[in-house]
Design an enzyme around this catalytic site. Sequence first.
Site, short mmCIF file in Angstrom:
data_model
loop_
_atom_site.label_atom_id
_atom_site.label_comp_id
_atom_site.label_asym_id
_atom_site.label_seq_id
_atom_site.Cartn_x
_atom_site.Cartn_y
_atom_site.Cartn_z
N SER A 43 0.80 -1.22 0.00
CA SER A 43 0.00 0.00 0.00
C SER A 43 0.84 1.27 0.00
O SER A 43 0.33 2.34 -0.34
CB SER A 43 -0.94 0.02 1.21
N ASP A 341 -3.65 7.75 8.32
CA ASP A 341 -4.56 6.83 9.01
C ASP A 341 -3.74 6.06 10.03
O ASP A 341 -2.63 6.47 10.38
CB ASP A 341 -5.31 5.92 8.02
N HIS A 344 -0.64 4.38 7.57
CA HIS A 344 0.10 5.02 6.49
C HIS A 344 0.45 6.48 6.76
O HIS A 344 -0.38 7.22 7.31
CB HIS A 344 -0.71 4.93 5.20
#
Length: 369
Positions: A43, A341, A344
């Site tokens: 991600s 978040d 990340h």
Amino acid sequence: MARYPCSSNLRVTLLLLCMLINLAATDHIQLKNPPPLLVFGDSTVDPGNNDYIITTELSNFFPYGIDFPHHIPTGRFSNGRLVPDFAASYISGTNKYVRAYLDPTLSLHDFLEGVSFASAGSGYDPATAIENGALNIQMQFNNLKAYRNKLEAAIGETKAAAQIEKALFVISAGTNDLTNYFQFRSIIPQKYTVSGYKKFLLNQFKRFIQDLLNFGAKNIFVINVPPAGCIPKVITFRPIFTNASAPFLSRGCVDSLTTIAAEFNQMIQNEVKAMQPSLGKRKIIYADIFTRFSDIIKNPDKYDFEVVNRGCCGTGLFEVSTTCTILSGLCSNRSKYFFWDAIHPSEKGYSLLFEDLLPLIDSFLQDYD
């Protein structure tokens, strides 16, 4: 807790604008035909491939992308751009960003500029991707082969081969593997000791590197893993990773997991160094973000951060992907939070990590023909 505003955060925008102006003022080489970026991993470098597969690892909705150009939630796990986006802009000298390979709207021009094959939730271990519903590294490599086939059909085999040869391959993976190792849902601890699992991951890494070299890669950037024990969600669920209690009361890093991450990074670095003499003109470049990441956590004031142990979205303790939504609410000042978040970094955070890659990129560009 403030709700997210309709416009982008002004302080973040001004900060990043100043950074881009400073970068433009440096003496890095401007190329008429800059190399394409071909990106693999998780991600941290997925610009939205997961939007096009069946998975719960998604971020193609607000408030994700709130500071991305036109405030579009593209599927990037941040409020704005990722490290490959900053790299693409720097190398090209224009305001570019890396597109997702699976995006059906890609043009030939997009293909020639480079794409990301990365998938949020992936890792070097195939089991990690299965558990997270992501595209594993082998699937990403298969998409690379499909990418070459499309190039050959469009511009011919010779030009397609030249495109691959001049590309800068970027890998960012491993964090999900290390955190999943300790999760109660995982069966990995029953199969491997910590030492054994790190060796298994190293072998998977070596296999992928060899696949890329056999494919024709000439320049490979390997980004190491961050101090995984300092990820807010890991801190929140501390009992899963240690025998400690009171997860919400203690917001310090889980040092045991960070140590494992550092040890794995050393193994990767040693392997890259050992491989290099046999590569001829081909290069594998070890890129360290662990050090800057750690320094941000330890010295937030140095980087004008106020919060480095929870994210901006929601409570910042656990919200990520489908639990970070329009209803979650946001912190009042995104520029003061290192994490977007609970896993990340924010766009500002990623921009700072990118800064540490600049000397390596400049060195690559100097040798680029």
